[in-house]
Design an enzyme around this catalytic site. Structure first.
Site, PDB file in Angstrom:
ATOM      1  N   ASP A 113     -95.152   8.576   1.561  1.00  0.00           N
ATOM      2  CA  ASP A 113     -95.465   9.046   0.223  1.00  0.00           C
ATOM      3  C   ASP A 113     -96.833   9.723   0.312  1.00  0.00           C
ATOM      4  O   ASP A 113     -97.804   9.107   0.766  1.00  0.00           O
ATOM      5  CB  ASP A 113     -95.511   7.853  -0.740  1.00  0.00           C
ATOM      6  CG  ASP A 113     -95.773   8.258  -2.170  1.00  0.00           C
ATOM      7  OD1 ASP A 113     -95.035   9.115  -2.683  1.00  0.00           O
ATOM      8  OD2 ASP A 113     -96.711   7.703  -2.774  1.00  0.00           O
TER       9      ASP A 113
ATOM     10  N   ASN B 195    -100.735  18.650  -8.434  1.00  0.00           N
ATOM     11  CA  ASN B 195     -99.843  19.191  -9.471  1.00  0.00           C
ATOM     12  C   ASN B 195    -100.565  19.337 -10.805  1.00  0.00           C
ATOM     13  O   ASN B 195    -100.442  20.362 -11.478  1.00  0.00           O
ATOM     14  CB  ASN B 195     -98.617  18.296  -9.653  1.00  0.00           C
ATOM     15  CG  ASN B 195     -97.422  18.771  -8.875  1.00  0.00           C
ATOM     16  OD1 ASN B 195     -97.378  19.889  -8.368  1.00  0.00           O
ATOM     17  ND2 ASN B 195     -96.438  17.916  -8.760  1.00  0.00           N
TER      18      ASN B 195
ATOM     19  N   ASP C 262     -95.532  22.761  -5.201  1.00  0.00           N
ATOM     20  CA  ASP C 262     -94.323  23.111  -4.439  1.00  0.00           C
ATOM     21  C   ASP C 262     -94.684  23.741  -3.096  1.00  0.00           C
ATOM     22  O   ASP C 262     -94.063  23.444  -2.071  1.00  0.00           O
ATOM     23  CB  ASP C 262     -93.435  24.068  -5.235  1.00  0.00           C
ATOM     24  CG  ASP C 262     -92.693  23.385  -6.371  1.00  0.00           C
ATOM     25  OD1 ASP C 262     -92.717  22.140  -6.450  1.00  0.00           O
ATOM     26  OD2 ASP C 262     -92.078  24.119  -7.184  1.00  0.00           O
TER      27      ASP C 262
ATOM     28  N   ASP D  28     -92.728  13.772  -3.702  1.00  0.00           N
ATOM     29  CA  ASP D  28     -93.668  13.746  -2.584  1.00  0.00           C
ATOM     30  C   ASP D  28     -93.318  12.667  -1.561  1.00  0.00           C
ATOM     31  O   ASP D  28     -94.178  12.194  -0.838  1.00  0.00           O
ATOM     32  CB  ASP D  28     -95.099  13.560  -3.096  1.00  0.00           C
ATOM     33  CG  ASP D  28     -95.304  12.237  -3.822  1.00  0.00           C
ATOM     34  OD1 ASP D  28     -94.311  11.596  -4.206  1.00  0.00           O
ATOM     35  OD2 ASP D  28     -96.471  11.844  -3.999  1.00  0.00           O
TER      36      ASP D  28
ATOM     37  N   ARG E  75     -99.495   9.711  14.449  1.00  0.00           N
ATOM     38  CA  ARG E  75     -99.505  11.180  14.601  1.00  0.00           C
ATOM     39  C   ARG E  75     -99.202  11.853  13.269  1.00  0.00           C
ATOM     40  O   ARG E  75     -99.805  12.878  12.928  1.00  0.00           O
ATOM     41  CB  ARG E  75     -98.492  11.627  15.668  1.00  0.00           C
ATOM     42  CG  ARG E  75     -98.932  11.316  17.070  1.00  0.00           C
ATOM     43  CD  ARG E  75     -98.162  12.096  18.124  1.00  0.00           C
ATOM     44  NE  ARG E  75     -96.736  12.187  17.893  1.00  0.00           N
ATOM     45  CZ  ARG E  75     -95.820  11.533  18.581  1.00  0.00           C
ATOM     46  NH1 ARG E  75     -96.159  10.735  19.552  1.00  0.00           N
ATOM     47  NH2 ARG E  75     -94.530  11.696  18.318  1.00  0.00           N
TER      48      ARG E  75
END
Length: 178
Positions: free
Chosen positions: A58, A66, A75, A101, A122
């Site tokens: 997340d 946003n 986006d 997300d 990573r």
């Protein structure tokens, strides 16, 4: 008749793609993940030592992007995140977008939990590097949860649930991943 048959086949393919892929990124969606995890669980049932990992993430500060820069920038950020994550996977590994997300990564062959943790590190490293959109540096990151799939699971949804729970635990700890 031949043209109609060709058009119908094209229509079916578009419908199938829409049913199994995210509209914004083109990545596989939850439906595709569940089917793939079900296949891996069948493999685990026959090869009891087979293990795989689901990494659920997340993004951090996405709502702020946003709200402050607009949904069009949000986006574009999602597309950039998808692109950056896609560069981390190889062969039969899979990345998918599940909602606004939230992303998931499927590693179909893991020997140890440590392998999945190293991959998650990573991922976190890549997502903490700034994204440049409209000349602005945007910083984000992610909370990451890991579930190791094995013969102890019988349903794909349970693996995803456990990875999601681990992600929420990591978010609460503000520790990156769990």
């Amino acid at each position: 008749l031949e043209r109609s048959s060709f058009a119908l086949e094209g229509s079916r393919e578009k419908y199938r793609h829409a049913a199994y892929h995210d509209f914004l990124t083109g990545l596989p969606n939850r439906n595709q993940f569940i089917e793939t995890i079900d296949e891996l669980l069948q493999k685990c049932a026959h090869a009891r030592n087979h293990r795989f990992a689901v990494i659920y993430l997340d993004m951090l500060r996405f709502k702020t992007v946003n709200d402050s820069l607009g949904h069009a920038v949000g986006d574009r950020l999602i597309k950039h995140v998808a692109s950056r994550l896609t560069k981390l996977i190889e062969n039969d590994e899979m990345i998918g977008r599940f909602s606004g997300d939230e992303f998931a990564i499927l590693l179909p062959h893991v020997e140890t939990v440590e392998q999945a943790r190293e991959f998650a590190e990573r991922v976190l490293d890549k997502l903490t590097q700034p994204f440049v959109l409209d000349g602005r540096q945007i910083y984000t990151g992610a909370s990451v949860g890991i579930a190791i799939g094995s013969s102890k699971y019988t349903h794909a949804g349970d693996v995803l649930r456990d990875a999601d729970i681990a992600m929420h635990f990591a978010k609460e700890k503000e520790d990156g991943f769990a």
